[in-house]
Design an enzyme around this catalytic site. Structure first.
Site, mmCIF file in Angstrom:
data_model
loop_
_atom_site.group_PDB
_atom_site.id
_atom_site.type_symbol
_atom_site.label_atom_id
_atom_site.label_comp_id
_atom_site.label_asym_id
_atom_site.label_seq_id
_atom_site.Cartn_x
_atom_site.Cartn_y
_atom_site.Cartn_z
ATOM 1 N N ASP A 167 0.899 -1.191 -0.050
ATOM 2 C CA ASP A 167 -0.174 -0.023 0.015
ATOM 3 C C ASP A 167 0.910 1.284 0.100
ATOM 4 O O ASP A 167 2.264 1.111 0.319
ATOM 5 C CB ASP A 167 -1.050 -0.055 1.187
ATOM 6 C CG ASP A 167 -2.062 0.972 1.114
ATOM 7 O OD1 ASP A 167 -2.189 1.850 0.130
ATOM 8 O OD2 ASP A 167 -3.150 0.952 1.776
HETATM 9 C C1 BGC Z 1 -4.852 3.361 0.153
HETATM 10 C C2 BGC Z 1 -4.990 2.375 -1.084
HETATM 11 C C3 BGC Z 1 -4.890 3.002 -2.473
HETATM 12 C C4 BGC Z 1 -3.491 3.994 -2.425
HETATM 13 C C5 BGC Z 1 -3.309 4.594 -3.636
HETATM 14 C C6 BGC Z 1 -3.857 4.313 -0.010
HETATM 15 O O1 BGC Z 1 -3.922 5.420 0.629
HETATM 16 O O2 BGC Z 1 -4.766 2.736 1.234
HETATM 17 O O3 BGC Z 1 -6.380 1.584 -1.129
HETATM 18 O O4 BGC Z 1 -4.828 2.115 -3.461
HETATM 19 O O5 BGC Z 1 -3.741 4.912 -1.468
HETATM 20 O O6 BGC Z 1 -4.154 5.675 -3.812
#
Ligand code: BGC
Length: 993
Positions: free
Chosen positions: A365
């Site tokens: 993530d």
């Molecule tokens: C989120 C993810 C997301 C990523 C990219 C993170 O803050 O937890 O689910 O895919 O950002 O935007």
């Protein structure tokens, strides 16, 4: 701001005693006072203070009158005393701070050894279905240099490319930079794309075909926009905590419903040659403390999950995603059993790659990666967005650091090769190596939109302060309606319609007619009076996309907020659709556009029918709306929704019978999840209630389809609605205050979340999981169960290694470090993440690397594995079922037939062969089908249960075990409305089969 000059003034004059005293009363201080809103209250205090100081001096002076003062020695001793005092204070502060620091350091350090080490990382390429892609990948990767390989594993940094995640390309061999883009309900930051209904809405439809169609629409739009990897679907959070901020992005608190929805979505996305990502693995059940420092704690929260609960609940939908061939998985921000999910070898190496046979790549993530070498060894394959511990810090934990780690052998070449092979194989597996389907960048492919600007021309690397590289970044490619994909607006409407759950329909008030049609009205002109009440019926006056990432609750609620939200291309509000649909000749519609209850009684009293709109919103923790910090503060409707319903329902129509208000009020609730309705659900005026979830762009149209009876409601709750938040259990609340420097969240309720908790503790919910009404009625009959021989053996067939494909052979030698040094004359962008090293020296071993505990121990493969999703025998049919569904009402409708199993409460233990108690939920959903039946007609519905469906995870034997005893199977219309039950004996062989 106003206090700043005062602070600066004091700090600028550290030797103020040497300054003329009048400086405090100089113009400067006036300037300060003018800026200081507290000046009136402050000045008397300052005066008092100087006054009292003066009086101390005076009294001292009087006391000393008796003996002539030895002025200088007294002054010295006073000075010395002051110095001691000062010193003491400083030392005390220092000790306190160090003690505090030590506590934070100690308490903040992860508890060691709570998550089993699992090394080495299993290699990809062991599944026949993927072997061709691995062969092709090996051919390509075999030609790559070290830096080219590293480039593929590491993002270029936040907003260093056009997508939210961008990997480095290998232009020389035609391997492109991959564009990774959110998210679970559509395409984030993308123009002209469809704002589909959210995960929770599609789950409420219980329609498997629609789940696939929704995924397919996302995949097609992504391909047409040049997106290689979609960052969805989401099944984590699962919904352990009903107030969890991101539950709505996923599907359901039930693993089978969530797993089915995820698998169908993945099939849909990947049918379009776009890679899907199942996220977030695992235990990211709340937003508070999900990341270190984001909520003030040095470490992220640790979700402490026991092995059985992990298998039977949280990992179940991930296993289904892998079975569906998902290309990627995203590890989560939080820790699991006190080890960060993105460096947790048990989760990534053990569960994902070994037991569940995952062949794709694990990506972090965004900023969830907390270490370099350790995360590589634990099974992470791609660092996203590539930055280090902070956004755009240019200090990647991989990039050049990974190059060094491979050169100095801290990370084996084999591990790097496996990372790259997994990514490149997934790329081939989904047809992205095919130039006709996926023109690569040299042929004009790549993303044709920018996440960072709506202008046509924009910066290619806006995250770098150095970048002046501009180009056409937005080509505004229309994707919602295409020859290839049909009409996605219509699809969005259909999903939103099927995701509406009718929970109350007193006296059959719904559906309502479009015209007065002779209905009684007391209005003199004979027109039916209809009032629309509540802000949630109307668009946000500032615009549909006024709040970034939809991070506010203004106007009608179409989706939650955060990275899982998208730009709305348009939004049909409920009020707009209602105005459009009511017959203006016979119906007069009145608008009440706020939630204010001031004088609403009069307006309500003048109506014949009142429609009240309320909502409850939540989102990702990086955005806060008012006091809602991602997770909801409670399960109640927001913005005074309860009061509005009560007030309207009490006054609508202005009629009373026997002292009680009689009104025709219908409530529509848009919501991110379980919402407590107790403050008004039983009021006599509340005749109808529709839960419309998060409908996306087609909100109003979908609603009118159901309200006017063009569509017979078929949505069913994908969660339980309790009578109070407490009903969900002691452990169901968001942890809002840290209980340590590493907040600990123990999943002590185990398997008992949502309906399983209510059933276990015999708590009557308001509306149970699976519940929903229709405009017709259904009957189930003739359940026939046919158990197969599978149920005669406790354990699945042993893992067969002979069927496994063999991972490709790659050159294991450490490459020449010279080739990894920055090429001469290459332009470097500040903060951009590159794979090159400064010089050969920097790659030399620098002391001994302290490997993670257990790294020296070779972990054997588990017998529970062997195929994508686990041991293939787990999916052998254990029983087939058949029953009849009859539409006993007047109109055509769809029923959702649900199959629940209850495992025996005792079993023959496979190790001791003694009868032991089996702690297991009262009933668990194992299958469902949505079936359309004409009135008066009957339809045969068939199901099958797999070995896994009738097993439990035995933590001692580390396998799925079919228990012995009676298995009860029930078919029904909700978790509490079972209509047909039967049972059969599970005779389990005991011991190993
Ligand atoms: C989120 C993810 C997301 C990523 C990219 C993170 O803050 O937890 O689910 O895919 O950002 O935007």
């Amino acid at each position: 701001m106003p206090l700043k000059p005062l602070v600066a003034y004091e700090l600028d004059r550290p030797f103020s005693d040497q300054q003329p005293r009048h400086s405090l009363d100089s113009d400067d201080s006036h300037a300060v006072d003018e800026l200081d809103p507290l000046r009136d209250s402050k000045r008397p205090y300052r005066d008092n203070a100087s006054h009292s100081l003066r009086s101390i001096f005076h009294s001292e002076k009087h006391a000393l009158l008796g003996s002539p003062p030895r002025r200088s020695s007294r002054r010295w001793s006073r000075l010395r005393f002051c110095c001691y005092l000062f010193f003491l204070v400083i030392v005390t502060i220092f000790l306190l701070l160090s003690a505090g620091g030590l506590w934070v350091y100690k308490a903040g350090a992860s508890h060691d050894g709570e998550s089993e080490p699992w090394y080495p990382s299993p290699r990809g390429g062991t599944v026949q279905l993927w072997s061709r892609s691995y062969r092709r990948a090996a051919e390509l990767v075999g030609q790559m240099t070290l830096v080219e390989k590293v480039n593929i594993t590491t993002g270029t940094g936040w907003s260093m490319g056009l997508c939210v995640g961008n990997t480095g390309p290998v232009d020389r061999l035609g391997f492109p930079s991959l564009c990774l883009q959110d998210g679970p309900l559509g395409l984030r930051f993308v123009d002209n794309a469809t704002a589909l209904p959210a995960g929770i809405t599609i789950a409420a439809s219980w329609n498997k075909q629609l789940m696939y169609d929704r995924g397919r629409a996302q995949g097609l739009e992504a391909r047409l926009k040049g997106i290689n990897v979609i960052l969805g679907p989401s099944v984590g959070p699962l919904g352990r905590l009903p107030a969890g901020g991101r539950n709505w992005e996923g599907f359901s608190a039930d693993p089978v419903l969530a797993g089915t929805a995820a698998a169908r979505t993945i099939h849909g996305i990947q049918s379009q040659s776009v890679m899907a990502t199942i996220k977030h693995f695992v235990g990211n059940e709340q937003e508070h403390f999900r990341q270190s420092w984001e909520w003030g704690t040095p470490n992220a929260l640790s979700s402490n999950i026991d092995d059985r609960t992990l298998h039977e609940l949280y990992a179940w939908p991930f296993a289904e995603a892998i079975r569906a061939g998902v290309a990627s998985v995203m590890c989560s921000y939080n820790q699991v059993n006190n080890s960060y999910a993105c460096q947790n070898s048990k989760l990534m190496n053990g569960i994902f790659k070994d037991e569940l046979g995952f062949q794709g790549f694990v990506q972090s993530d965004w900023l969830a990666q907390r270490s370099g070498v350790a995360s590589a060894l634990a099974g992470l394959d791609m660092s996203m967005p590539g930055d280090g511990l902070g956004w755009q810090d240019g200090k990647s934990l991989w990039g050049s650091e990974l190059t060094k780690a491979v050169l100095n052998s801290s990370v084996p070449v084999e591990r790097l090769d496996d990372m790259v092979l997994r990514i490149v194989a997934a790329w081939y597996q989904h047809g992205q190596g095919d130039d006709r389907r996926w023109p690569n960048t040299t042929l004009g492919g790549g993303p044709n939109f920018s996440s960072w600007t709506n202008d046509e021309v924009g910066n290619l690397h806006p995250g770098s302060p150095d970048s002046k590289d501009t180009s056409i970044v937005n080509k505004y490619v229309p994707v919602r309606q295409t020859a290839e994909g049909g009409n996605h607006d219509a699809l969005a409407r259909r999903i939103a319609t099927e995701g509406i759950v009718l929970v109350k329909n007193e006296g059959g008030i719904l559906p309502i007619p479009r015209s007065a049609n002779g209905l009684a009205t007391k209005a003199k002109d004979g027109k039916l009076r209809v009032g629309i009440f509540g802000e949630d019926a109307y668009p946000n006056p500032k615009g549909n996309n006024a709040c970034p990432d939809r991070g506010c609750n203004e106007g009608t609620l179409a989706m939650g907020w955060g990275s899982g939200a998208v730009e709305l291309p348009y939004l049909v509000s409920p009020a707009e659709a209602l105005h459009e649909e009511f017959d203006n000749a016979t119906v007069q519609v009145t608008d009440w556009k706020t939630n204010s209850v001031r004088k609403v009684d009069g307006t309500a009293a003048a109506q014949d029918l009142c429609l009240v709109f309320i909502n409850s919103d939540a989102g990702e923790g990086f955005i806060r709306w008012k006091t809602v910090m991602g997770d909801r503060n409670d399960l109640l409707p927001q913005k005074g929704g309860d009061e509005l319903v009560r007030e309207v329902a009490a006054n609508c129509g202005g009629r009373t019978e026997g002292g009680e208000a009689v009104s025709d009020t219908i409530v529509v609730l848009h919501t991110v999840g379980p919402t407590v309705l107790e403050r008004w659900i039983d009021l006599p005026g509340v005749m109808g209630v529709l839960i419309a979830h998060l409908p996306g762009q087609e909100s109003g149209n979908a609603l009118t389809d159901v309200l006017f009876g063009d569509y017979n409601p078929s949505g069913r709750l994908p969660y339980t609605i309790g009578k109070s938040e407490d009903d969900y259990g002691l452990d169901s609340k968001i942890l809002t205050f840290p209980n340590g420097a590493t907040p600990q969240q123990n999943f002590t309720e185990g398997l008992y979340v949502d309906y399983r908790y209510f059933d276990k503790h015999n708590i009557t919910p308001r509306y149970e999981f699976g519940y929903g009404l229709s405009y017709t009625t259904f009957k189930l009959s003739g359940l026939f169960i046919h158990p197969l021989s599978v149920v005669n053996t406790s354990l699945p067939a042993p893992r067969s290694y002979s069927d496994d494909a063999v991972p490709p052979h790659m050159d294991p030698r450490v490459p020449d470090p010279e080739a990894a040094v920055w090429p001469q004359g290459m332009r470097r962008l500040a903060k951009y993440v590159y794979p090159y090293i400064d010089d050969v020296e920097s790659a030399k071993p620098n002391g001994k690397y302290d490997y993670p505990k257990g790294y020296d121990h070779y972990h054997k493969s588990t017998e529970a594995g062997g195929g994508e999703g686990g041991n293939p025998d787990l999916f052998t049919t254990a029983a087939s079922l058949q029953l009849s569904l009859t539409n006993t009402g007047e109109v055509v409708g769809e029923a959702v037939v649900q199959i629940y199993v209850s495992l025996p409460s005792t079993t023959l233990d496979v190790i001791s062969n003694l009868t032991v108690a089996l702690d297991t939920p009262v009933r668990q959903l194992r299958a469902f089908e949505k079936v359309l039946v004409e009135p008066g007609s009957r339809s045969q519905v068939r199901f099958s249960l797999s070995r896994k469906d009738v097993s439990y995870w035995d933590v001692r034997v580390q396998k799925w075990v079919v228990p012995t005893g009676e298995l009860r199977v029930c078919a029904g219309f909700s978790s509490r409305d079972v209509r047909q039950c039967g049972s059969f004996e599970l005779v389990g062989g005991g011991g190993w089969s």
